[in-house]
Design a protein around this motif. Structure first.
Motif, PDB file in Angstrom:
ATOM      1  N   LYS A 111       0.833  -1.195   0.000  1.00 43.20           N
ATOM      2  CA  LYS A 111       0.000   0.000   0.000  1.00 43.20           C
ATOM      3  C   LYS A 111       0.870   1.249   0.000  1.00 43.20           C
ATOM      4  O   LYS A 111       1.790   1.388   0.795  1.00 43.20           O
ATOM      5  CB  LYS A 111      -0.915  -0.002   1.229  1.00 43.20           C
ATOM      6  N   GLY A 112       0.561   2.158  -0.913  1.00 44.00           N
ATOM      7  CA  GLY A 112       1.293   3.408  -0.997  1.00 44.00           C
ATOM      8  C   GLY A 112       2.516   3.364  -1.889  1.00 44.00           C
ATOM      9  O   GLY A 112       3.165   4.382  -2.098  1.00 44.00           O
ATOM     10  N   PHE A 144      -8.367   1.365  -4.959  1.00 42.25           N
ATOM     11  CA  PHE A 144      -8.485  -0.077  -5.219  1.00 42.25           C
ATOM     12  C   PHE A 144      -7.106  -0.731  -5.321  1.00 42.25           C
ATOM     13  O   PHE A 144      -6.883  -1.818  -4.771  1.00 42.25           O
ATOM     14  CB  PHE A 144      -9.271  -0.292  -6.509  1.00 42.25           C
ATOM     15  N   PHE A 145      -6.178  -0.079  -6.005  1.00 40.23           N
ATOM     16  CA  PHE A 145      -4.834  -0.645  -6.122  1.00 40.23           C
ATOM     17  C   PHE A 145      -4.214  -0.827  -4.739  1.00 40.23           C
ATOM     18  O   PHE A 145      -3.615  -1.867  -4.443  1.00 40.23           O
ATOM     19  CB  PHE A 145      -3.937   0.264  -6.966  1.00 40.23           C
ATOM     20  N   ASP A 146      -4.346   0.202  -3.900  1.00 40.75           N
ATOM     21  CA  ASP A 146      -3.772   0.129  -2.557  1.00 40.75           C
ATOM     22  C   ASP A 146      -4.401  -0.981  -1.721  1.00 40.75           C
ATOM     23  O   ASP A 146      -3.724  -1.611  -0.907  1.00 40.75           O
ATOM     24  CB  ASP A 146      -3.953   1.468  -1.839  1.00 40.75           C
ATOM     25  N   GLU A 147      -5.686  -1.190  -1.897  1.00 39.00           N
ATOM     26  CA  GLU A 147      -6.402  -2.132  -1.038  1.00 39.00           C
ATOM     27  C   GLU A 147      -6.408  -3.561  -1.579  1.00 39.00           C
ATOM     28  O   GLU A 147      -6.961  -4.456  -0.947  1.00 39.00           O
ATOM     29  CB  GLU A 147      -7.849  -1.651  -0.864  1.00 39.00           C
ATOM     30  N   TRP A 153      -3.116  -8.292  -4.701  1.00 36.48           N
ATOM     31  CA  TRP A 153      -2.584  -8.890  -5.919  1.00 36.48           C
ATOM     32  C   TRP A 153      -2.335  -7.879  -7.037  1.00 36.48           C
ATOM     33  O   TRP A 153      -1.897  -8.251  -8.129  1.00 36.48           O
ATOM     34  CB  TRP A 153      -3.474 -10.028  -6.425  1.00 36.48           C
ATOM     35  N   ILE A 154      -2.592  -6.598  -6.777  1.00 34.66           N
ATOM     36  CA  ILE A 154      -2.157  -5.547  -7.706  1.00 34.66           C
ATOM     37  C   ILE A 154      -0.758  -5.120  -7.284  1.00 34.66           C
ATOM     38  O   ILE A 154      -0.558  -4.542  -6.217  1.00 34.66           O
ATOM     39  CB  ILE A 154      -3.095  -4.326  -7.686  1.00 34.66           C
ATOM     40  N   LEU A 155       0.229  -5.436  -8.109  1.00 32.08           N
ATOM     41  CA  LEU A 155       1.611  -5.120  -7.772  1.00 32.08           C
ATOM     42  C   LEU A 155       1.924  -3.659  -8.052  1.00 32.08           C
ATOM     43  O   LEU A 155       2.569  -2.980  -7.253  1.00 32.08           O
ATOM     44  CB  LEU A 155       2.557  -6.016  -8.582  1.00 32.08           C
ATOM     45  N   ALA A 156       1.495  -3.165  -9.208  1.00 32.91           N
ATOM     46  CA  ALA A 156       1.722  -1.767  -9.568  1.00 32.91           C
ATOM     47  C   ALA A 156       0.826  -1.418 -10.748  1.00 32.91           C
ATOM     48  O   ALA A 156       0.335  -2.298 -11.461  1.00 32.91           O
ATOM     49  CB  ALA A 156       3.193  -1.512  -9.920  1.00 32.91           C
ATOM     50  N   ALA A 157       0.607  -0.122 -10.949  1.00 25.14           N
ATOM     51  CA  ALA A 157      -0.239   0.353 -12.046  1.00 25.14           C
ATOM     52  C   ALA A 157       0.386   1.600 -12.647  1.00 25.14           C
ATOM     53  O   ALA A 157       0.816   2.506 -11.926  1.00 25.14           O
ATOM     54  CB  ALA A 157      -1.646   0.659 -11.545  1.00 25.14           C
ATOM     55  N   CYS A 158       0.439   1.639 -13.982  1.00 26.65           N
ATOM     56  CA  CYS A 158       1.057   2.743 -14.715  1.00 26.65           C
ATOM     57  C   CYS A 158       0.011   3.435 -15.571  1.00 26.65           C
ATOM     58  O   CYS A 158      -0.366   2.913 -16.636  1.00 26.65           O
ATOM     59  CB  CYS A 158       2.165   2.240 -15.631  1.00 26.65           C
ATOM     60  N   PRO A 159      -0.485   4.591 -15.163  1.00 23.08           N
ATOM     61  CA  PRO A 159      -1.418   5.318 -16.037  1.00 23.08           C
ATOM     62  C   PRO A 159      -0.727   5.695 -17.342  1.00 23.08           C
ATOM     63  O   PRO A 159       0.469   5.987 -17.366  1.00 23.08           O
ATOM     64  CB  PRO A 159      -1.778   6.563 -15.225  1.00 23.08           C
ATOM     65  N   ASN A 190       1.289  11.370  -6.170  1.00 20.63           N
ATOM     66  CA  ASN A 190       1.190  11.533  -4.724  1.00 20.63           C
ATOM     67  C   ASN A 190       0.151  10.608  -4.103  1.00 20.63           C
ATOM     68  O   ASN A 190      -0.129  10.717  -2.903  1.00 20.63           O
ATOM     69  CB  ASN A 190       0.883  12.989  -4.383  1.00 20.63           C
ATOM     70  N   ASN A 191      -0.422   9.747  -4.938  1.00 21.56           N
ATOM     71  CA  ASN A 191      -1.384   8.751  -4.463  1.00 21.56           C
ATOM     72  C   ASN A 191      -2.494   9.419  -3.667  1.00 21.56           C
ATOM     73  O   ASN A 191      -2.912   8.946  -2.600  1.00 21.56           O
ATOM     74  CB  ASN A 191      -0.677   7.692  -3.609  1.00 21.56           C
ATOM     75  N   SER A 192      -2.995  10.527  -4.188  1.00 21.49           N
ATOM     76  CA  SER A 192      -3.930  11.388  -3.449  1.00 21.49           C
ATOM     77  C   SER A 192      -5.368  11.026  -3.782  1.00 21.49           C
ATOM     78  O   SER A 192      -5.985  11.626  -4.662  1.00 21.49           O
ATOM     79  CB  SER A 192      -3.675  12.858  -3.795  1.00 21.49           C
TER      80      SER A 192
END
Length: 369
Positions: free
Chosen positions: A123-124, A322-325, A328-334, A366-368
């Motif tokens: 997370k984060g 959702f990614f933080d919580e 099984w989501i390792l990372a996401a690249c917009p 900033n994961n805001s």
């Protein structure tokens, strides 16, 4: 009246699912996922700016052992990365059995990225940059925060300064042409070049790396699998969100006998967070692998209306949460850190023409939410 309203809601939900999982239609999606307009070969873009059973064996993931347990177990485990309010996908299927040993942290012997901190995938620490700015050091610095872990550029042209800034670099073997293979092999001969090798870019698309699963498996064994012995993790070929992607991936996993697949790479372009969530859960259920979402945007490629600015900000806030919580989501690249999104709604831009983040880009790095 109430029953009519419920019927309308149900029909709307079915329509949304049909766009993502239904058979390819005769619209632009069926001619190459229609983001072909934007999806030309990305690697040359970055370079121009720079220079002027024997199933696939699945190694232990970076995630906690709760990653493939049921939602109820995850919610009662103190070490789980998922908050109790999040919605989890079903447990991993038996299609890709994992080892029973406790998963280890990501390899930190390559590069100087966040994997060495032990935060990667937690997370984060799940944002990555799909990078199109070459050696623009000022922008590279502007888009690096404690929340941004990885960086890739659809090839092997690692930006100068990436290691010093703390990025993990993820080299990619984009496709099967000889020039791509030669560049990949040359780059991978360097010490401490990266951490995760990304597989082929949208091989299920004619406008992209465009290869059948058997050819991709053969190339994987020749060029990607040898990187495992050097300490690299691996991520599967990245499927577009065209409906044929799931079958392609299934056929690839069967053909890639003896391959090491640590993570599953996918792309997504559509409208609305609920559609994204369903898509990711469906892919995770297919193989039970941690997912690297290496391209995504709240973007309509089916000739419909585009999201408004307010809708895009709402979408991104829901997605980041959702990614933080979701363990099984390792990372996401917009998609993407570049001045020109090549056919994608410009309201999705993360970067200003001056090089710094837009308001949306600031929100992401900033994961805001």
């Amino acid at each position: 009246m109430a029953s009519k309203l419920l019927n309308m809601v149900a029909l709307s939900s079915l329509a949304v699912l049909a766009v993502t999982f239904g058979p390819a239609s005769t619209n632009a999606l069926s001619t190459g996922h229609s983001h072909m307009a934007r999806h030309i070969d990305h690697a040359p873009i970055a370079k121009r700016r720079r220079d002027t059973s024997k199933r696939c064996k699945v190694r232990s993931s970076t995630l906690s052992s709760e990653a493939h347990s049921s939602t109820a177990q995850a919610q009662t485990t103190a070490k789980a990365l998922v908050e109790s309010s999040s919605t989890q996908a079903a447990p991993a299927t038996t299609k890709a059995p994992t080892k029973t040993s406790t998963p280890s942290a990501p390899a930190s012997t390559q590069g100087s990225g966040a994997a060495g901190s032990g935060k990667f995938g937690q997370k984060g620490s799940k944002i990555c940059n799909a990078w199109g700015d070459g050696n623009d050091l000022a922008s590279l610095k502007a888009f690096k925060t404690e929340h941004v872990v990885g960086l890739y550029d659809w090839g092997v042209d690692k930006p100068d300064g990436a290691d010093d800034l703390g990025y993990e670099f993820w080299p990619m073997l984009w496709g099967g042409s000889q020039d791509k293979i030669d560049a990949f092999e040359k780059a991978m001969s360097k010490d401490k070049f990266g951490t995760i090798v990304l597989g082929f870019n949208e091989p299920n698309e004619q406008g992209q790396s465009n290869m059948d699963p058997e050819t991709a498996a053969s190339l994987w064994k020749q060029h990607i699998e040898p990187q495992v012995a050097k300490g690299y993790k691996t991520c599967s070929p990245a499927m577009s969100s065209r409906p044929n992607g799931k079958q392609w991936m299934s056929d690839f996993m069967k053909a890639c006998d003896g391959c090491t697949i640590d993570y599953q790479c996918v792309h997504w372009y559509d409208i609305g967070f609920d559609t994204l969530k369903t898509y990711l859960e469906d892919y995770h259920n297919q193989l039970g692998l941690p997912i690297l979402l290496t391209e995504f945007a709240d973007q309509n490629f089916n000739n419909g209306a585009q999201a408004t600015q307010d809708e895009i900000f709402q979408f991104m806030g829901q997605a980041l949460k959702f990614f933080d919580e979701t363990d099984w989501i390792l990372a996401a690249c917009p998609f993407g850190v570049m001045h020109d999104l090549q056919g994608v709604n410009t309201l999705n831009l993360l970067q200003k023409s001056s090089g710094g983040p837009t308001d949306l880009g600031f929100m992401v790095i900033n994961n805001s939410y």
